[in-house]
Design an enzyme around this catalytic site. Structure first.
Site, PDB file in Angstrom:
ATOM      1  N   SER A   1       0.817  -1.211   0.000  1.00  0.00           N
ATOM      2  CA  SER A   1       0.000   0.000   0.000  1.00  0.00           C
ATOM      3  C   SER A   1       0.852   1.263   0.000  1.00  0.00           C
ATOM      4  O   SER A   1       0.315   2.352  -0.189  1.00  0.00           O
ATOM      5  CB  SER A   1      -0.912   0.016   1.230  1.00  0.00           C
TER       6      SER A   1
ATOM      7  N   HIS B   1      -2.194  -2.660  -6.154  1.00  0.00           N
ATOM      8  CA  HIS B   1      -2.657  -2.337  -4.800  1.00  0.00           C
ATOM      9  C   HIS B   1      -4.169  -2.503  -4.721  1.00  0.00           C
ATOM     10  O   HIS B   1      -4.931  -1.646  -5.167  1.00  0.00           O
ATOM     11  CB  HIS B   1      -2.255  -0.902  -4.431  1.00  0.00           C
TER      12      HIS B   1
ATOM     13  N   GLU C   1      -5.100   0.160  -7.668  1.00  0.00           N
ATOM     14  CA  GLU C   1      -4.030   1.027  -8.155  1.00  0.00           C
ATOM     15  C   GLU C   1      -2.973   0.154  -8.838  1.00  0.00           C
ATOM     16  O   GLU C   1      -2.394  -0.740  -8.209  1.00  0.00           O
ATOM     17  CB  GLU C   1      -3.401   1.800  -6.997  1.00  0.00           C
TER      18      GLU C   1
ATOM     19  N   ASN D   1      -3.698   6.731  -0.742  1.00  0.00           N
ATOM     20  CA  ASN D   1      -3.218   6.924   0.629  1.00  0.00           C
ATOM     21  C   ASN D   1      -2.518   8.269   0.801  1.00  0.00           C
ATOM     22  O   ASN D   1      -2.613   8.902   1.855  1.00  0.00           O
ATOM     23  CB  ASN D   1      -2.270   5.791   1.026  1.00  0.00           C
TER      24      ASN D   1
END
Length: 740
Positions: A438, A459, A471, A509
């Site tokens: 991540s 991801h 992702e 993130n």
């Protein structure tokens, strides 16, 4: 032997020995059937011919495409409607067409397989009978609410009469589809037919209709309570009132919910008035910002699923299909990825470190498969077949011939690098190696191998089966062919990809954590946990930042935040606060305590919050300062929490983390639930105005520090009066445009 009649561009009309006319739809040049102006015109002509036809025993409507019956109206045509007059013409045409089908003098039968959505279901509702293939590809529903619209071709008028008011409201207000088996229980279709008996049983059903003895349709509404609701004004009023209370919090942001209720309510009055209400509500909704934003997200999703949005066309042409998937690690993420791939036909092998871990992995996989099988109504044989496609082993040699290997192990860069070195030695030279990290460097893992061009990030978000976004992380050496193959895989398993650069936190993130971090700092200053969460919910977030941190796990959040420390400003106090809570055993929901307390997985109350001694103190800092902010329709709390997400989204565009504005917004909506009605963070900046956002950031920077400094791109856009998206066209590209 069927006799072929007049030729059409999108339809074939045939008549069989029973004098049954079959009208088969096959829209040319489209992977799925959609109802556009040409299709409507041809169908109108066919129906006019049928109105005067003598000797026709019955009419069957069906699709020649294996992909499905009808995906609905052409969304592009809806988005292109430029004025209420054009919208009225579209709605009036569809309503007249389906009324004409309903009033045909002979029995009409809709034969459904695959998606039957939106205008497809409204067409089927106008028929006397509906039958459907009973397999997982059949999806029946009215998803218009997801575009900020309501059904406009009679769906709000006919569906309540067929399945009852509560069930109809549920389908229309959620936009969810049902399977063939569920549709039978609702009374929506007359028979769900096994794929093995499809052709024969369709003919049997038609024969029953011709003999005037079709199977009796189930009517759940015929129970006493159901009849009272349907037949009395009081009963209906109680249902409508309860429904409005249930969705009250969403009505402000999603006006289609209120429009749907008003339209359905009108179906219990005079028929012309009901259809007119539906028409007018649809036209009014088209002009709302929510509708335009949801349409833009629809087209963004379509673009994201197109290989050509991300890769060189030649890489797409030479794309090599993946068949066998290896997954390293059978924990929650690894098992979820493996089960998802197996659901979509891939052979999957999961590798664990020892037999004990493998046994736990098998239990996870079995549980996931059984839940999926129950949800999809699978037979025991199909469930067993799915389980047979997944193996959990301890020998890495079992994946030596895999086309793609995805690692889902502990988030430690040295451990992952060692794994990639090992995989590089044992795998076929053309096997793609992907990491589900991540936040860690994909480049660092690629550099541990001799196949950098075949290394990338995939991801997935947790829970894997629910979260649509993946992702796809492009490292420095990753080539277009590898990206193309991974994009094909992501699409094949029903997910939506967004390609990002290999930077800490990637896109989602990185944008999310300044928002979460600001919430942590505000709690440390003494702000109410519940108030912070409630204010972001009222903006349109699915849950507040502190609820989300508890769900993710504070240990996981601390780890991701640590990887962003050198990129995102102001995270050091946040890291200290999270570290203190983790050291205290407060991991969030999974430990029973985080920002909230939990009992048996359910939230009970706010937890007492141990304030960090080094936490900055800004309590009351905004007192007397509020008048200096420019009105952006946000509260003081919302502004402080949301502006960090807006600015980090701009920086990600500025730095090329993702170079497409629509992709940034789409990723944040799909990956975090960022208020969909706004269109995403860059759309919010456009809606507020770049100059206003810049000015308010200056005030926030003065109050709280340099983490609120405006990105260079925002400053330039404010000076030049530019926006990220054109206002007029939901299908437009994402180049910044002038508002002069």
């Amino acid at each position: 032997m069927n006799k072929k009649e007049r030729s059409y561009k999108s339809f074939t009309v045939t008549t069989d020995y029973r004098s049954v006319v079959t009208i088969t739809l096959n829209v040319q040049g489209r992977p799925m059937n959609v109802m556009d102006a040409s299709v409507m015109s041809e169908l109108s002509q066919i129906v006019r011919d049928l109105q005067h036809r003598i000797g026709c025993a019955a009419v069957i409507f069906r699709s020649a495409k294996e992909s499905g019956f009808l995906a609905g109206a052409d969304v592009g045509a809806i988005a292109d409607l430029s004025c209420p007059v054009e919208a009225a013409k579209l709605i009036d045409g569809g309503q007249r067409l389906f009324d004409a089908i309903e009033w045909l003098p002979m029995p009409t039968i809709s034969v459904i397989h695959g998606p039957c959505l939106g205008g497809g279901l409204e067409w089927a509702l106008a028929c006397d009978y509906r039958i459907a293939r009973d397999n997982s590809s059949t999806k029946i529903g009215l998803p218009e609410i997801k575009l900020g619209l309501i059904p406009g071709w009679g769906g709000t008028q006919r569906l309540p009469k067929l399945i009852g008011l509560p069930a109809a409201l549920s389908m229309i207000l959620t936009g969810k589809h049902v399977s063939a088996a569920e549709a039978v229980k609702l009374g929506l279709i007359d028979r769900a037919i096994s794929p093995d008996d499809w052709d024969d049983d369709v003919d049997v059903f038609v024969d029953l209709v011709l003999a005037s003895s079709p199977p009796r349709r189930r009517h759940a509404k015929n129970a006493y309570l159901g009849r009272w609701i349907e037949k009395t004004r009081l009963g209906r009023a109680l249902v409508f009132a309860a429904t409005r209370r249930r969705i009250a919090a969403k009505l402000q942001h999603y006006p289609a919910l209120g429009a749907a209720i008003r339209s359905v309510r009108s179906s219990y009055g005079l028929r012309p008035k009901g259809f007119m209400t539906e028409r007018n509500e649809f036209i009014d909704l088209l002009a709302t910002p929510t509708c335009r934003h949801l349409l833009q997200l629809f087209f963004a999703r379509e673009s994201a699923r197109s290989l050509r949005s991300w890769t060189d066309p030649s890489a797409v042409i030479h794309e090599k299909l993946l068949r066998k998937i290896g997954v390293i690690g059978a924990g929650a993420m690894g098992a979820g990825i493996g089960q998802l791939a197996a659901n979509h036909g891939y052979e999957v092998v999961l590798v664990e470190v020892d037999e004990q871990a493998a046994d736990r992995g098998r239990e996870r996989v079995t549980t996931l498969v059984r839940k999926w099988a129950r949800h999809k109504g699978m037979s025991h044989a199909n469930e067993s077949e799915l389980l047979d496609r997944i193996r959990v082993v301890t020998e890495a040699d079992a994946i030596a011939d895999a086309d793609l290997v995805i690692e889902a192990i502990v988030e430690k860069i040295d451990v992952k690098q060692n794994l990639f070195r090992t995989l590089d030695r044992i795998m076929s030279p053309e096997t793609i190696l992907a990491t589900n990290t991540s936040s860690l460097s994909v480049d660092a893992m690629a550099n541990a191998t001799g196949r950098g061009r075949l290394v990338a990030g995939l991801h997935f978000f947790n829970p894997v089966h629910k979260m649509e976004l993946v992702e796809v992380v492009r490292a420095k050496q990753t080539d277009d062919a590898t990206i193309a193959r991974l994009l094909g895989f992501v699409r094949a398993i029903g997910k939506t990809p967004v390609v990002t650069a290999d930077t800490p936190g990637f896109l989602v993130n990185r944008v999310l954590f300044p928002y979460l971090g600001e919430a942590v700092l505000m709690v440390a200053e003494g702000h109410s946990i519940r108030d912070l969460d409630n204010q972001t919910r009222s903006f349109g977030m699915p849950m507040g930042p502190l609820e989300l941190l508890d769900q993710v796990g504070l240990d996981v959040a601390w780890h991701v935040a640590r990887s962003l420390d050198n990129i995102v400003s102001g995270l050091r106090p946040v890291l200290d606060q999270l570290q203190m809570m983790v050291d205290d055993g407060r991991m969030g929901k999974k430990s029973g305590s985080g920002f909230y307390r939990y009992r048996n997985g359910k939230r009970t109350a706010e937890a007492t919050f141990p304030r960090l001694k080094s936490a900055p103190s800004h309590a009351g800092a905004a007192d007397g300062h509020e008048a200096r902010f420019v009105n952006d329709s946000l509260t003081t709390t919302q502004r402080r929490l949301l502006y960090p997400m807006l600015t980090e989204s701009i920086r990600c565009k500025e730095q090329g983390v993702v170079d497409k504005c629509w992709a940034i917004d789409l990723a944040m909506v799909l990956g975090t639930g960022f208020a969909p009605h706004t269109g995403g963070p860059l759309h919010v900046v456009d809606s507020i105005g770049q100059h206003i956002v810049h000015e308010n950031l200056r005030q926030l920077q003065e109050l709280y520090g340099d983490r609120f400094a405006s990105p260079r791109m925002l400053v330039e856009m404010a000076k030049q009066n530019r926006q990220f998206f054109p206002k007029s066209n939901p299908q437009s590209n994402d180049h910044a445009v002038s508002t002069h």
